[in-house]
Write a protein that holds these residues in place. Sequence first.
Motif, PDB file in Angstrom:
ATOM      1  N   TYR A 112       0.812  -1.213   0.000  1.00 44.21           N
ATOM      2  CA  TYR A 112       0.000   0.000   0.000  1.00 44.21           C
ATOM      3  C   TYR A 112       0.847   1.265   0.000  1.00 44.21           C
ATOM      4  CZ  TYR A 112      -4.444  -2.328   0.176  1.00 44.21           C
ATOM      5  OH  TYR A 112      -5.544  -3.073  -0.162  1.00 44.21           O
ATOM      6  N   LEU A 113       2.060   1.204   0.540  1.00 44.14           N
ATOM      7  CA  LEU A 113       2.958   2.354   0.426  1.00 44.14           C
ATOM      8  C   LEU A 113       3.313   2.610  -1.034  1.00 44.14           C
ATOM      9  CD1 LEU A 113       5.555   2.225   3.352  1.00 44.14           C
ATOM     10  CD2 LEU A 113       4.031   4.106   2.762  1.00 44.14           C
ATOM     11  N   LEU A 114       3.533   1.545  -1.793  1.00 43.75           N
ATOM     12  CA  LEU A 114       3.816   1.700  -3.214  1.00 43.75           C
ATOM     13  C   LEU A 114       2.614   2.308  -3.938  1.00 43.75           C
ATOM     14  CD1 LEU A 114       5.754  -1.616  -3.895  1.00 43.75           C
ATOM     15  CD2 LEU A 114       6.699   0.687  -3.949  1.00 43.75           C
ATOM     16  N   ALA A 115       1.400   1.944  -3.507  1.00 40.48           N
ATOM     17  CA  ALA A 115       0.204   2.556  -4.090  1.00 40.48           C
ATOM     18  C   ALA A 115       0.126   4.039  -3.733  1.00 40.48           C
ATOM     19  CB  ALA A 115      -1.045   1.814  -3.608  1.00 40.48           C
ATOM     20  N   LEU A 208      -6.430  -4.434  -5.094  1.00 42.15           N
ATOM     21  CA  LEU A 208      -6.769  -3.046  -4.786  1.00 42.15           C
ATOM     22  C   LEU A 208      -5.551  -2.139  -4.939  1.00 42.15           C
ATOM     23  CD1 LEU A 208      -8.816  -0.965  -3.823  1.00 42.15           C
ATOM     24  CD2 LEU A 208      -8.278  -1.622  -1.457  1.00 42.15           C
ATOM     25  N   SER A 209      -4.416  -2.552  -4.381  1.00 44.50           N
ATOM     26  CA  SER A 209      -3.218  -1.719  -4.491  1.00 44.50           C
ATOM     27  C   SER A 209      -2.725  -1.641  -5.932  1.00 44.50           C
ATOM     28  CB  SER A 209      -2.107  -2.242  -3.568  1.00 44.50           C
ATOM     29  OG  SER A 209      -1.886  -3.616  -3.771  1.00 44.50           O
ATOM     30  N   LEU A 249       8.895  -5.802  -9.284  1.00 43.64           N
ATOM     31  CA  LEU A 249       9.631  -6.824  -8.535  1.00 43.64           C
ATOM     32  C   LEU A 249       8.814  -7.381  -7.378  1.00 43.64           C
ATOM     33  CD1 LEU A 249      13.188  -5.192  -8.384  1.00 43.64           C
ATOM     34  CD2 LEU A 249      12.563  -7.250  -9.643  1.00 43.64           C
ATOM     35  N   LEU A 250       8.210  -6.487  -6.582  1.00 37.47           N
ATOM     36  CA  LEU A 250       7.494  -6.941  -5.385  1.00 37.47           C
ATOM     37  C   LEU A 250       6.221  -7.690  -5.737  1.00 37.47           C
ATOM     38  CD1 LEU A 250       7.318  -6.989  -2.283  1.00 37.47           C
ATOM     39  CD2 LEU A 250       5.958  -4.906  -2.438  1.00 37.47           C
ATOM     40  N   PHE A 251       5.363  -7.077  -6.562  1.00 40.28           N
ATOM     41  CA  PHE A 251       4.074  -7.697  -6.837  1.00 40.28           C
ATOM     42  C   PHE A 251       4.213  -8.978  -7.653  1.00 40.28           C
ATOM     43  CE2 PHE A 251       2.601  -3.560  -5.508  1.00 40.28           C
ATOM     44  CZ  PHE A 251       1.419  -3.854  -4.850  1.00 40.28           C
TER      45      PHE A 251
END
Length: 311
Positions: A112-115, A208-209, A249-251
């Motif tokens: 969510y921080l990335l969002a 959602l993100s 990379l993360l998702f």
Amino acid sequence: MVENCTEASQFIFEGFSASWELQIFLFLLLLASYVITLVGNLGLIFLIWVDPQLHTPMYFFLSNLSLVDFCYSSVVTPQMLAHFFAQQKAISLPQCATQMWFFSLFVATECYLLAAMAYDRYVAIAQPLLYATSMSPKSCAWLVVGPYAAGTVNAVTHTSLAFQLRFCEPSVVNHFFCDIPAVISCSSSNTGTNALVLFSLSFVLGTLSVCIILVSYAYILAAILRICSARGRRKAFSTCISHLTAVTLLFGTLFFTYVRPSSRFSADADKVAAVLYTMAIPMLNPLIYSLRNQQVKAALGRLTQRRGFSL
């Protein structure tokens, strides 16, 4: 089998099944990765804190991202490194629950921080005249509190469901830390509800993100295409490249692990993915944001120059 069950008091990790020589190589490689993670993330937080020119919403979010990267890597990596040369890779149930809780908290918070960072870039590029009011200190604070709240819900849900299950001796976890799928697969209870909640919550939170990020970048792309000069378009797009790299990379690794049928991939493939999102990505994020960011490099130059004069 369940009636004759002796309640487990600890889990035994299988860790990395490899030769002694390969285990030494992995230990040194992962130790170096963790040192770079600590230096990179804590150094970036310090740089943003001491340089007034980096006291902007973008770097406020980046410092929080570095803090989360440092935290969730530290939840997993030190114990994993200690277990490389342990005769028995054991962890008590309370320790395992604590590790699972904090890992679930920080990994969801990072999503969510990335969002929130994508939304910040959208306002900066697509609505620059409203940036000062839209991204006020109060708004930025809420955009950081929100991810931590979502991470807390994620942690409480998964950890409480996982440790309501029954575990019998010997409980061997085919992993190197208390990851949710690996732990619930060891239970002698019916884990159907856990698997459904894991998939559903991961899918909902992840989707959602991702949707927030995709919508933000759709508006960003439209705004960039309206810029007349090629130099202006390149400058606007360059501010998003680092963020897009971190998101991919993360998702990519998280969806591979959590949003799929549990029988589709092997435990070894899950371990490789886990190494990426627990160690490689927290190490790479500060490098990605530093090497491609002129403001960070300029701030580092100013700090070095000040330290040089003081010496």
